[in-house]
Design a protein around this motif. Sequence first.
Motif, PDB file in Angstrom:
ATOM      1  N   TRP A 101    -142.655  30.466 -91.082  1.00  0.00           N
ATOM      2  CA  TRP A 101    -144.093  31.088 -91.818  1.00  0.00           C
ATOM      3  C   TRP A 101    -143.598  31.267 -93.167  1.00  0.00           C
ATOM      4  O   TRP A 101    -144.205  31.227 -94.181  1.00  0.00           O
ATOM      5  N   ALA A 102    -142.303  32.049 -93.367  1.00  0.00           N
ATOM      6  CA  ALA A 102    -142.062  32.661 -94.662  1.00  0.00           C
ATOM      7  C   ALA A 102    -141.695  31.346 -95.596  1.00  0.00           C
ATOM      8  O   ALA A 102    -142.110  31.411 -96.706  1.00  0.00           O
ATOM      9  N   VAL A 103    -141.010  30.377 -94.984  1.00  0.00           N
ATOM     10  CA  VAL A 103    -140.829  29.185 -95.906  1.00  0.00           C
ATOM     11  C   VAL A 103    -141.817  28.446 -96.356  1.00  0.00           C
ATOM     12  O   VAL A 103    -142.029  28.088 -97.338  1.00  0.00           O
ATOM     13  N   ALA A 104    -143.125  28.328 -95.433  1.00  0.00           N
ATOM     14  CA  ALA A 104    -144.127  27.872 -95.723  1.00  0.00           C
ATOM     15  C   ALA A 104    -144.907  28.430 -97.143  1.00  0.00           C
ATOM     16  O   ALA A 104    -145.323  27.902 -97.831  1.00  0.00           O
ATOM     17  N   LYS A 105    -144.869  29.744 -96.597  1.00  0.00           N
ATOM     18  CA  LYS A 105    -145.439  30.576 -97.710  1.00  0.00           C
ATOM     19  C   LYS A 105    -144.969  30.560 -98.910  1.00  0.00           C
ATOM     20  O   LYS A 105    -145.623  30.558-100.081  1.00  0.00           O
ATOM     21  N   LEU A 135    -139.482  39.850 -97.381  1.00  0.00           N
ATOM     22  CA  LEU A 135    -140.692  40.775 -96.894  1.00  0.00           C
ATOM     23  C   LEU A 135    -141.525  41.288 -98.271  1.00  0.00           C
ATOM     24  O   LEU A 135    -142.672  41.048 -98.107  1.00  0.00           O
ATOM     25  N   PRO A 136    -140.937  41.989 -99.166  1.00  0.00           N
ATOM     26  CA  PRO A 136    -141.841  42.594 -99.985  1.00  0.00           C
ATOM     27  C   PRO A 136    -142.598  41.392-100.944  1.00  0.00           C
ATOM     28  O   PRO A 136    -143.852  41.542-101.153  1.00  0.00           O
ATOM     29  N   GLU A 137    -141.941  40.454-101.140  1.00  0.00           N
ATOM     30  CA  GLU A 137    -142.511  39.487-102.121  1.00  0.00           C
ATOM     31  C   GLU A 137    -143.760  38.779-101.171  1.00  0.00           C
ATOM     32  O   GLU A 137    -144.991  38.344-101.667  1.00  0.00           O
ATOM     33  N   LEU A 138    -143.372  38.347 -99.673  1.00  0.00           N
ATOM     34  CA  LEU A 138    -144.366  37.840 -98.884  1.00  0.00           C
ATOM     35  C   LEU A 138    -145.663  38.653 -98.762  1.00  0.00           C
ATOM     36  O   LEU A 138    -146.736  38.288 -98.776  1.00  0.00           O
ATOM     37  N   LEU A 139    -145.455  39.946 -98.576  1.00  0.00           N
ATOM     38  CA  LEU A 139    -146.466  40.987 -98.498  1.00  0.00           C
ATOM     39  C   LEU A 139    -147.252  40.991 -99.952  1.00  0.00           C
ATOM     40  O   LEU A 139    -148.472  41.114 -99.775  1.00  0.00           O
ATOM     41  N   ARG A 140    -146.549  41.054-100.889  1.00  0.00           N
ATOM     42  CA  ARG A 140    -147.474  41.167-102.307  1.00  0.00           C
ATOM     43  C   ARG A 140    -148.191  39.596-102.240  1.00  0.00           C
ATOM     44  O   ARG A 140    -149.325  39.794-102.955  1.00  0.00           O
ATOM     45  N   LEU A 181    -148.212  40.605 -87.119  1.00  0.00           N
ATOM     46  CA  LEU A 181    -148.560  40.671 -88.687  1.00  0.00           C
ATOM     47  C   LEU A 181    -148.925  39.427 -89.318  1.00  0.00           C
ATOM     48  O   LEU A 181    -149.847  39.250 -89.956  1.00  0.00           O
ATOM     49  N   THR A 182    -147.942  38.265 -89.188  1.00  0.00           N
ATOM     50  CA  THR A 182    -148.434  37.133 -89.619  1.00  0.00           C
ATOM     51  C   THR A 182    -149.543  36.517 -89.003  1.00  0.00           C
ATOM     52  O   THR A 182    -150.518  35.846 -89.729  1.00  0.00           O
TER      53      THR A 182
END
Length: 1452
Positions: free
Chosen positions: A967-971, A1026-1031, A1083-1084
Amino acid sequence: MEAQAPLTGLQLVPFRDVLSNVVQSAHDGLAQLAERLPGLSDEERKRQVLEHLQTTRQRLQRLHVCAQWAHKAKAVNTCREVLKAAQDHGAAFVHTADELFRLHEELRFSRAPLFDVSTALHISQTGTYRLLPRIIEDELQQPGQRLERPGELDDAARAQKRRDALRRVDFLLRSKLLTAELPAGMQVLHVRGGQATVAAAGGQYTARLTLVPAPQEDVTLAKYRPPGEPEEAAAAKEEPEVMQPAADAGPSTSAAAATEQPSTSAAAAAGTPGGAAAQRREGPDCWRWQLLSFELLPVAAGHHPPPLLPAQRVWLQQHIEQRMWVAADVQQLVRLGKQAWVTVSELPSAKEQQQQQGTPSAGVPSASAVPAPSASLAAADGKGKQPVKEEPLEQQQGAGQPRPGEAQQLLPPFATSPLAAMHGVLCQTAGRLALFSLLLSDARQLEGGSWKGGLKLSRAADGKGLRFSYWQGLPCASYAELQCLREGRGFRPEAPVAGGPAGAAAGAQQAQQQVAPAVEVVVQEDGSLAAESSPQLRHALSGEAVQLRLPLHSAASLSADRLLLEAAAHSAAMQLAAVQAALQRGGRLGAARAELSMPASASSGASGGEAPLPVSPQLHVWSGGSLQLSLSMQLRTGRLLLLAGPTLLEGGHGSDAAASVAAVQQQLDQSQRDAMSLPLPSGSSRGMLAARLAADALGRLSLQLSMRWRMLAATAAAASCGLRQAALPQQLLGAYLRQAAALLEPPSANTLTLLLPAFPPPPDMQQWARQQQQRRQGGTVDSGAMRCFLVLDFGDPAAAAVEAAEADASDTARQQAAGTSVEQALPRMLLAVCSCTARGTVTRVLQLAALPSHVLADAQAAAAGSIAAGSAALASRKRRALDAATSAAEAAQEQPAAAAAAGADIELGLGLASAAAWCRRQAGWEALRSQLMMLPVQHAEELPLGQPKRQLIRLPKAPVLAQLEAWAVAKLAAAAAAGEAPPAGPAPKPAATMQLEESAEAGSGAASSSGSAWRVDLSSAYFARLPELLRQQGVRLAAPAADAAHITQHSAGLTLRYSLAAGHSVLTTITDLVRLGMLHLCLTRMAGCMAANPLAVAAKAANSNGALLPAAGAACDGPTNGGLANGQLLHDSAGAPAGALAWPLPGCGSARLLEAGLTHLVLLVSPPPLPDGLQQLGQPAPLRLTISWDNTLASSGSSSGGSSGGSISAAPIAGPQHGGSIAAAALAAAAAATGSTASGSSSSGGASSGGGSLRHIRCRVLSEPALPEPVSTALAQQLEAGRVDLFLDSLCLAGHAAAAAALQLTPEAQHAAGLLPGALRLLGAAGASAAGSSALRLRAQLQQGGRAASLCLAFHAGGYTLLQLAPAQGGSAAAAASIWMPPLWDRLARCVPTFAAVEAPPAPAPAQQSGEPPRQPPASQQLRQAWVHHSGLGEALAQVMRAVAATAAEPR
């Protein structure tokens, strides 16, 4: 009286020896008879066989009699002692008779004369004698001279005349002493009052002398003229003979009387002025010496009985005066040239004098045994009156008359000098009295007193003195034997005097027997006492000969006890030196050292008069710089005495050391007896054998105490390092060693087991184990408790001592110079890992291995440093220990400092600091491994080759982390494609590793210092970005919660830190990883649902729900959907980004994802719009929900930071049959990692069934304001089932209404309404699908007094709630419901503006029979329903509770 034969030959022999002799004699006789029989005739053979049988039979009969009387051996021994005592008494009687006879013979010479008592009384009464005839005065009076009568002169003139006379006599005495040649050893003390006081330099005597007038030369010549000698002067015949003065004459009757008044003798010429005779007496030769008094042995003046009796003193004084007068006559004859008239005979020897006096040869002379009258001068007469006629000079001198020049040389000094004669007699008499009276009596008292059994008195070998033999029956080494022990060669006794076989046999017998040491005391020519030791005493260290002295000038030195103690002290030093040589030569002490300490009194070879009694030397055994043992000898008995050092008796183990020393003391006593009875080895003696036996016992004790001291020191050093002594069951250790015998050398018996810091099983592990055991229905599940022990193996000290003895001399010298080595300081170190119960009882030994080489290298380096640092303080500690053995007061002051220094030295010497630090880390690591092995988690342990000190465990890959990574890589890729973020590099593979904290990283805390801190490094691109993804999703990054204090986020992922000391476990680590995965997977998915919701997308685009229009006539302020107003999208005070994630529900509130952290996420739920006419009430505050996944096994405050609130206890509910489940996915990942089974989206979905062994991880939903517990539980179960969309719908639909209901259902509100505690009870959610409808319905039961009802709240859109109230079924409660429920419904309609009752359709009434009582309507007809808005729900509930709580007396 005939003396009986001595009974010394009567001894008891063992019966077995008698039996053996009889049997051997019979056998030998039979063998000899068998050899002779073949050559004899038949009759002779029969006769000899019969004689042999008869003889053997008689011997056996006697043997039988002896066997019958053997049990009476004690009585026989008693009889023997009685006979011996009777024999001693008989000998004493014989000796008494002999002494009485000798005394009778001596008393003949001591007869008292017939004293003139009447004259003595007259003189004592009148002071003068007036009874003499007057004719005497007339005849003696000369012409012109008048005799003065007594009393005619006054006292002053008489006193002056007396002083002048004494002054004249003092002048004559000094002149005589100056002209006379004093004998050697005589000294003049003073001349005073007409007397000269002289004394012997050796303290033999003191004497008072004066002068008397000497006879004229012609008188002396006439007295001693031989027959036939012509007369030279006729006047000599007319001269009256000069008589010898009486023995008790004082100065008034001698020279002073001659000066004071005229005398009737020739001495009057000295006082007469003028005349040839008077002038001849002016020189010193005209006066002779007279002995007034003497005192023998002044130091023994107070001795009782006195050495010399009064009668003996009188007789001796007469004898000495006679000899002095004769010596003066001989001196006068020699001066006149008549030396040929004098003949001197040899003095009799001591043995001849004893034979002349009748002294028994076996005894010693008594106090009255003084020298007989001298027979040395033939010219002396018996009493000085009649001259003794001698034989012709030719017969006396033999060959011829000596020349005049040689006459003086031929005569001895005592023959020509009165002082020499007096000095010789007094010195010899004093010496004999000191020996045979004082010293002998003292020795006899010692023989029956303090030296009883060890002292024997006898005559000296030459018969002139006494022999004192001490230490009877005990071995004693000589200096020659000591040299043999030091050099390691065999001992050869001195060659016997006699040659041939007899001499060889005598030498062998002398070697087998032990001659007791002895001291012989004899009287020398000058009267002093000389002591000689047998064998010759030598200094044990220098080898110089030791001289024993007995000075007579001190009473303390003239003591047999002091003499024997001094000799015994030197003999003890020789024996202790032999023990020291045996210890050092045989290597029996190992690293310890033995030193011989000689006291000053024993090492000087002489003792002063006032010096203390000699004490025994001491053999000190030093170990580790402190005094370990002290071996001395009891001088009076010869017994070896062993004492422990002061350091051994300190602390709690002093009693054990004292018991060991007492046991070895008994062994030393037995060794002295065995040395006299055991067969003597070749090249040895009794003294050498005793020294070797004592060295064996002392060496074993020293090794034992050294080992105990090292173990105690190691225990103290380990205590300073945080380790304590513990017991490891030997059965378990033996079972392990039998399995690993080929891989590990078994430890020795001298081992010390130290318990490393124990890590008890954490509470969560114990609770998890109990749960697993319950699921297995009685199966045993290990709790993961483990204990580690540090085993110190000190090895075998005896084997080490033998190796040290066989080592090279240079290596041994270097070891002694260094004091100790690193190998000796460091024992063998082993680490034992054991499993145990929760209470700490060891159940099995899992591993026993030696410490790694790098750990031992560090320990050896620390030990080497401690040896270099402590070598300078070794000598000072040794001196302090010696002072401690001498002075107890100083020891008490220095013991604490010495103990503290010793503890520090041992801690450094053993090098336990570095080894303990590694073992503590290893104990923590083993505890982690044990817990990990107990959990069904697959893992891999790695040990990097480049860093031997680092250990690492790689945890398995979890699929949930892979999903998060995807999920993180896709985002990130989408953001990079849109140009919102730079292109991301290759994502790291997710991995989790566990390792111990290093000291530099862990800090200086107690947890890190004990080796119980570890960390888990989680490599993950999701958590790293994680901070970047949440932002990107428009979600704020929340501040770390309390349960995330141990989690650190960094560029590579996460780091989780734990500590066993804080109660953490590996289960806590796995739980935290699963919690993180579940939360962030939720969360995701929640972010995905919100982003994919078309209503949320339309709301973002046009602030409306797409193109849906409200119904005709309906008005709303916001976006519409089928005529139902949507909730407004609220923004926080800080403002949310335009792309914030939200979930709007038509006609209800909306939810927005406000912020997210590592362990929790926060949702903000806005309320639905108020109906028309209620805007004045105002919108309620939005709900703030916090979602987290908690560990229900850990109690509050005891977990790793995993949970900080209460745990939920809702029952499992049925999950949906569609959609993805977050808990199922996470638990499936955990199941794949642990190897357990997970059901995924099963009918009992959620953490309660999907996780297998991880059912303790549950979701928790907290709200502000609070929601009812059933509603919160239902929302959490929806999240566990993966129904995020259903969770958001339920939250928007029922959130605010449930919060309003919860506000009125609190205990405070119930109390205000009048309900008693327990009157209202919330029920669990109901419905066919718990995940779908449980959050939208709330049920409760109310009962108080006679009123009971069921309340159900069904939450619907628009903020409305369907309130259902049904009375209890049956009984009085159902009947009472018809009374209080209608008025309640009326009040609700009047008081609650948003209350709208729902009328139920009327049901047909049932047929009623005649005479039947009226029936109650069915429950369905009594159920009352109404719609209530959430703004008035609280008031409606309050009215219901008041109605239930109201009594019958209240108005309706």
